[in-house]
Design a protein around this motif. Structure first.
Motif, PDB file in Angstrom:
ATOM      1  N   SER A 150       0.832  -1.202   0.000  1.00  0.00           N
ATOM      2  CA  SER A 150       0.000   0.000   0.000  1.00  0.00           C
ATOM      3  C   SER A 150       0.869   1.256   0.000  1.00  0.00           C
ATOM      4  O   SER A 150       1.915   1.311   0.657  1.00  0.00           O
ATOM      5  N   PRO A 151       0.441   2.292  -0.712  1.00  0.00           N
ATOM      6  CA  PRO A 151       1.169   3.570  -0.674  1.00  0.00           C
ATOM      7  C   PRO A 151       0.999   4.311   0.653  1.00  0.00           C
ATOM      8  O   PRO A 151       1.711   5.267   0.925  1.00  0.00           O
ATOM      9  N   LEU A 152       0.044   3.859   1.468  1.00  0.00           N
ATOM     10  CA  LEU A 152      -0.192   4.514   2.754  1.00  0.00           C
ATOM     11  C   LEU A 152       0.969   4.223   3.702  1.00  0.00           C
ATOM     12  O   LEU A 152       1.428   3.082   3.815  1.00  0.00           O
ATOM     13  N   LYS A 153       1.439   5.247   4.403  1.00  0.00           N
ATOM     14  CA  LYS A 153       2.584   5.110   5.287  1.00  0.00           C
ATOM     15  C   LYS A 153       2.255   5.648   6.681  1.00  0.00           C
ATOM     16  O   LYS A 153       1.450   6.568   6.835  1.00  0.00           O
ATOM     17  N   ALA A 160      -1.857  12.842  10.816  1.00  0.00           N
ATOM     18  CA  ALA A 160      -1.220  12.752   9.500  1.00  0.00           C
ATOM     19  C   ALA A 160      -1.372  11.360   8.907  1.00  0.00           C
ATOM     20  O   ALA A 160      -1.579  11.204   7.697  1.00  0.00           O
ATOM     21  N   THR A 161      -1.293  10.347   9.755  1.00  0.00           N
ATOM     22  CA  THR A 161      -1.443   8.966   9.269  1.00  0.00           C
ATOM     23  C   THR A 161      -2.858   8.710   8.779  1.00  0.00           C
ATOM     24  O   THR A 161      -3.080   8.191   7.679  1.00  0.00           O
ATOM     25  N   VAL A 185     -13.286   4.359  15.112  1.00  0.00           N
ATOM     26  CA  VAL A 185     -14.169   5.477  14.756  1.00  0.00           C
ATOM     27  C   VAL A 185     -14.009   6.611  15.764  1.00  0.00           C
ATOM     28  O   VAL A 185     -14.004   7.791  15.399  1.00  0.00           O
ATOM     29  N   SER A 186     -13.844   6.254  17.041  1.00  0.00           N
ATOM     30  CA  SER A 186     -13.598   7.271  18.058  1.00  0.00           C
ATOM     31  C   SER A 186     -12.351   8.082  17.737  1.00  0.00           C
ATOM     32  O   SER A 186     -12.323   9.312  17.897  1.00  0.00           O
ATOM     33  N   GLU A 187     -11.317   7.404  17.253  1.00  0.00           N
ATOM     34  CA  GLU A 187     -10.082   8.109  16.881  1.00  0.00           C
ATOM     35  C   GLU A 187     -10.320   9.026  15.688  1.00  0.00           C
ATOM     36  O   GLU A 187      -9.791  10.148  15.638  1.00  0.00           O
ATOM     37  N   LEU A 188     -11.111   8.575  14.727  1.00  0.00           N
ATOM     38  CA  LEU A 188     -11.425   9.406  13.566  1.00  0.00           C
ATOM     39  C   LEU A 188     -12.218  10.649  13.965  1.00  0.00           C
ATOM     40  O   LEU A 188     -12.007  11.739  13.419  1.00  0.00           O
ATOM     41  N   VAL A 189     -13.131  10.489  14.928  1.00  0.00           N
ATOM     42  CA  VAL A 189     -13.880  11.641  15.445  1.00  0.00           C
ATOM     43  C   VAL A 189     -12.928  12.575  16.188  1.00  0.00           C
ATOM     44  O   VAL A 189     -12.961  13.811  16.011  1.00  0.00           O
ATOM     45  N   LYS A 190     -12.083  12.003  17.029  1.00  0.00           N
ATOM     46  CA  LYS A 190     -11.135  12.794  17.817  1.00  0.00           C
ATOM     47  C   LYS A 190     -10.226  13.649  16.932  1.00  0.00           C
ATOM     48  O   LYS A 190      -9.923  14.804  17.256  1.00  0.00           O
ATOM     49  N   GLN A 191      -9.823  13.090  15.794  1.00  0.00           N
ATOM     50  CA  GLN A 191      -8.924  13.808  14.886  1.00  0.00           C
ATOM     51  C   GLN A 191      -9.673  14.746  13.944  1.00  0.00           C
ATOM     52  O   GLN A 191      -9.045  15.440  13.137  1.00  0.00           O
ATOM     53  N   GLY A 192     -11.004  14.754  14.029  1.00  0.00           N
ATOM     54  CA  GLY A 192     -11.792  15.702  13.264  1.00  0.00           C
ATOM     55  C   GLY A 192     -12.149  15.276  11.844  1.00  0.00           C
ATOM     56  O   GLY A 192     -12.613  16.094  11.050  1.00  0.00           O
ATOM     57  N   LEU A 251      -0.713  -0.120   9.841  1.00  0.00           N
ATOM     58  CA  LEU A 251      -0.537   1.300   9.525  1.00  0.00           C
ATOM     59  C   LEU A 251      -0.566   2.159  10.786  1.00  0.00           C
ATOM     60  O   LEU A 251       0.230   3.098  10.932  1.00  0.00           O
ATOM     61  N   HIS A 252      -1.473   1.835  11.699  1.00  0.00           N
ATOM     62  CA  HIS A 252      -1.659   2.677  12.886  1.00  0.00           C
ATOM     63  C   HIS A 252      -2.228   1.830  14.016  1.00  0.00           C
ATOM     64  O   HIS A 252      -3.002   0.896  13.787  1.00  0.00           O
ATOM     65  N   LYS A 253      -1.845   2.156  15.261  1.00  0.00           N
ATOM     66  CA  LYS A 253      -2.317   1.444  16.447  1.00  0.00           C
ATOM     67  C   LYS A 253      -3.014   2.397  17.402  1.00  0.00           C
ATOM     68  O   LYS A 253      -2.594   3.540  17.571  1.00  0.00           O
TER      69      LYS A 253
END
Length: 324
Positions: A150-153, A160-161, A185-192, A251-253
């Motif tokens: 994947s191009p995702l880093k 940013a991730t 999903v909570s993390e996605l909400v937290k990051q806006g 990708l992310h934890k």
């Protein structure tokens, strides 16, 4: 125990409270394990009318032949406590309903059902499971998984991730999964990036639900999704094999997902509850430990504070717009 609290909601209502999707599957299989002194007078261990203990063991995809393994644990507890112990198999929803309806005294539960058990049955979590592949001993990581090519880093910050996921095809585990939905999903909400769980289509180009860890990960392996979210232990058998794992990377934890645990109903008085907890803790001893490992690959049980252990999932649920 208040009749008004435990007598108003049926199994369907409990399931709707947990998922809002369908009906419960409890009661398909059950077995009673009588102890070796079943023909002798049974001590009145519990402040209950019935002279036995009923423990619910939820079915999980990483446990096979669960009924016989649960029976073995029930037999052990029966000898320790001096009363017959019944082992029942069901899903998390049915376990909560059994506690609410006074058909069970103890249940192995994951974090969100444990909150519902508190709300609907006034049961509380007293022990948590430890696994060798939990990064936090009795907490673990929710992980975003992508193909190796994947191009995702992974970037310097979560924001940013996760920004890279905009417009991508996402495979969640299920709408009720802590690590496979609630925490990410909570993390996605937290990051806006999204306002709540119901408004994610403006961020992702496609959203699917695998139904379990294996299918969510296989969607990425097969190119049907760009990213999946699962528990960190889902990167090991029996969820995926070595070949599938070699095609994936993290990708992310998100750390701090509460481990599954053991809830005890409020009908069990404090003295008797302590005896049950101590009997369960004896599963940590070398001569008994295989009984525990056989159930859900747990290596140890540890005491936890109900509120402190479940605080992260309460916060995550609130953030995504679900009442805890």
């Amino acid at each position: 125990m208040s009749v008004s609290k435990k007598g108003l909601l049926g199994a369907g209502a409990v399931f709707m409270a947990l998922t809002g999707l369908a009906v419960s599957t409890f009661g398909v299989m059950q077995a009673t394990t009588a102890n070796s002194i079943s023909n002798q007078p049974v001590p009145n261990l519990l402040a209950l009318k019935q002279k036995q203990l009923t423990v619910v063991f939820p079915s999980r995809s990483d446990s096979t032949d669960l009924q016989s393994k649960a029976n073995a644990v029930a037999s052990f507890l029966s000898k320790e406590l001096g009363i017959p112990v019944k082992a029942q198999i069901g899903d998390d929803t049915a376990a909560v309903e059994a506690l609410r309806a006074n058909r069970a005294d103890v249940a192995f539960l994951s974090s969100r059902p444990a909150l519902k058990a508190e709300q609907l049955a006034n049961a509380r979590l007293y022990l948590a499971e430890v696994r060798e592949n939990y990064s936090g001993r009795y907490t673990y990581n929710s992980i975003f998984v992508v193909p190796n090519n994947s191009p995702l880093k992974s970037k310097n910050t979560p924001k940013a991730t996760l920004e890279q996921l905009r417009g991508k095809k996402m495979a969640f585990t299920s709408p009720t999964s802590g690590s496979g939905f609630i925490f990410p999903v909570s993390e996605l909400v937290k990051q806006g990036f999204v306002p709540n769980r119901d408004r994610m289509d403006g961020f992702f180009s496609q959203i699917s639900y695998g139904g379990n860890y294996s299918r969510a990960l296989q969607a990425v392996v097969r190119g049907q999704a760009d990213v999946a979210v699962v528990s960190e232990y889902a990167l090991f058998p029996p969820y995926i094999n070595a070949e599938e794992k070699s095609k994936l990377r993290v990708l992310h934890k998100i750390s701090g997902v509460p481990a599954h645990g053991i809830a005890i109903d409020d009908d069990v008085n404090a003295v008797d509850r302590e005896r049950i907890i101590n009997a369960l803790l004896k599963l940590n001893q070398t001569q008994n430990n295989q009984l525990l490992r056989n159930l859900y690959n747990s290596t140890e049980l540890v005491r936890v504070d109900h509120n402190r252990h479940l605080a992260p999932v309460r916060d995550a649920l609130t953030r995504i717009g679900i009442a805890p």
